[in-house]
Design a protein around this motif. Sequence first.
Motif, PDB file in Angstrom:
ATOM      1  N   VAL A 284       0.868  -1.192   0.000  1.00  0.00           N
ATOM      2  CA  VAL A 284       0.000   0.000   0.000  1.00  0.00           C
ATOM      3  C   VAL A 284       0.899   1.234   0.000  1.00  0.00           C
ATOM      4  O   VAL A 284       1.514   1.563   1.017  1.00  0.00           O
ATOM      5  N   ASP A 285       0.986   1.891  -1.134  1.00  0.00           N
ATOM      6  CA  ASP A 285       1.889   3.034  -1.268  1.00  0.00           C
ATOM      7  C   ASP A 285       1.136   4.344  -1.033  1.00  0.00           C
ATOM      8  O   ASP A 285      -0.014   4.500  -1.464  1.00  0.00           O
ATOM      9  N   PHE A 286       1.802   5.267  -0.358  1.00  0.00           N
ATOM     10  CA  PHE A 286       1.196   6.585  -0.151  1.00  0.00           C
ATOM     11  C   PHE A 286       2.171   7.664  -0.609  1.00  0.00           C
ATOM     12  O   PHE A 286       3.392   7.471  -0.617  1.00  0.00           O
ATOM     13  N   LYS A 287       1.594   8.819  -0.972  1.00  0.00           N
ATOM     14  CA  LYS A 287       2.411   9.909  -1.497  1.00  0.00           C
ATOM     15  C   LYS A 287       2.535  11.076  -0.534  1.00  0.00           C
ATOM     16  O   LYS A 287       3.377  11.956  -0.718  1.00  0.00           O
ATOM     17  N   ASP A 288       1.700  11.106   0.487  1.00  0.00           N
ATOM     18  CA  ASP A 288       1.764  12.208   1.451  1.00  0.00           C
ATOM     19  C   ASP A 288       1.050  11.771   2.721  1.00  0.00           C
ATOM     20  O   ASP A 288       0.221  10.845   2.697  1.00  0.00           O
ATOM     21  N   LEU A 289       1.401  12.423   3.844  1.00  0.00           N
ATOM     22  CA  LEU A 289       0.682  12.154   5.095  1.00  0.00           C
ATOM     23  C   LEU A 289       0.549  13.440   5.889  1.00  0.00           C
ATOM     24  O   LEU A 289       1.377  14.340   5.801  1.00  0.00           O
ATOM     25  N   GLN A 290      -0.559  13.512   6.644  1.00  0.00           N
ATOM     26  CA  GLN A 290      -0.851  14.682   7.469  1.00  0.00           C
ATOM     27  C   GLN A 290      -1.354  14.202   8.822  1.00  0.00           C
ATOM     28  O   GLN A 290      -2.025  13.174   8.921  1.00  0.00           O
ATOM     29  N   SER A 291      -1.013  14.960   9.869  1.00  0.00           N
ATOM     30  CA  SER A 291      -1.512  14.617  11.203  1.00  0.00           C
ATOM     31  C   SER A 291      -2.387  15.767  11.709  1.00  0.00           C
ATOM     32  O   SER A 291      -2.187  16.933  11.360  1.00  0.00           O
ATOM     33  N   SER A 292      -3.381  15.426  12.535  1.00  0.00           N
ATOM     34  CA  SER A 292      -4.257  16.425  13.126  1.00  0.00           C
ATOM     35  C   SER A 292      -4.696  15.940  14.496  1.00  0.00           C
ATOM     36  O   SER A 292      -4.589  14.751  14.816  1.00  0.00           O
TER      37      SER A 292
END
Length: 308
Positions: A284-292
């Motif tokens: 499972v590839d991802f290109k960006d991540l954000q936390s909140s």
Amino acid sequence: MASVIAVENLSKTYASGHPALKNINLDIQQGEIFALLGPNGAGKTTLISIICGIVNPGAGQVRVGGFDIKADYRAARSQIGLVPQELVNDVFETVWATIKFSRGLFGKKPDPAYLERLLRDLSLWDKRDAKIFELSGGMKRRVMIAKALSHEPSILFLDEPTAGVDVELRRDMWNMVRGLRERGVTIILTTHYIEEAEEMADRIGVIRQGEIILVEDKAALMHKLGKKQLTLQLKQPLSSVPVELAGYPLELADEGHALVFTFDAQREHTGIAELLKDLDRYGVDFKDLQSSQSSLEDIFVNLVRTRA
């Protein structure tokens, strides 16, 4: 810190039979900013009105600065400044006469220098000779604040003080609140702008249907009840969460283009590192991540909803 307001087993039922308050117990500490939050009709204004001596209590006891609000009404009330929701002024009086008269009502000696500083802090000095009816709504609100502070109270109640006011007044008011707190004044605030409580308050109380359901230090509340989320933007959309990742609290979002990992803010070991390893392991590839992280508003809404 010592309690400057002590509420014990306070209840209030109106003549209509409506139980506005039910066995309220609350201690407010000297020098703190305490935010009282609750939906409309929860009992916020009734509680404030009883403490301020405007509404008679039913059962229970309230002490302000050690004085019983019924047996020692004048001593208790003299310590309190109140900015109510509604604008209440003698519209044909000048600004200066209004605050001078308000100070005199509490038996305070004249102090023109103090009143001048107060009006300057509220950007009212240039309006001191104007009659109240000549002022804008925002300026009338400033006069209400000046009246509440005219007798130099040690406790200030702000009941929805920024509802419908402009950004400039809101900013000026919170600057003044910070200055008052630095001088040891206790501030009790109710507001619909929960972000204000999140920014200003030391402690949070939540009232619902006449009952206090929570009183907590703001930082502890955010830590205890808050949630954190990690959102991963995927390179390829998914139709469902892979079965190999079923052990993680994951949800798909953005029509399968994002994977959301939710965890408790107070947990030290969130499993993020393990999740990222497993995403790589199972392709499972991802290109960006954000936390909140949850806001106080999120926590408040969840509290009121879950205790309904």
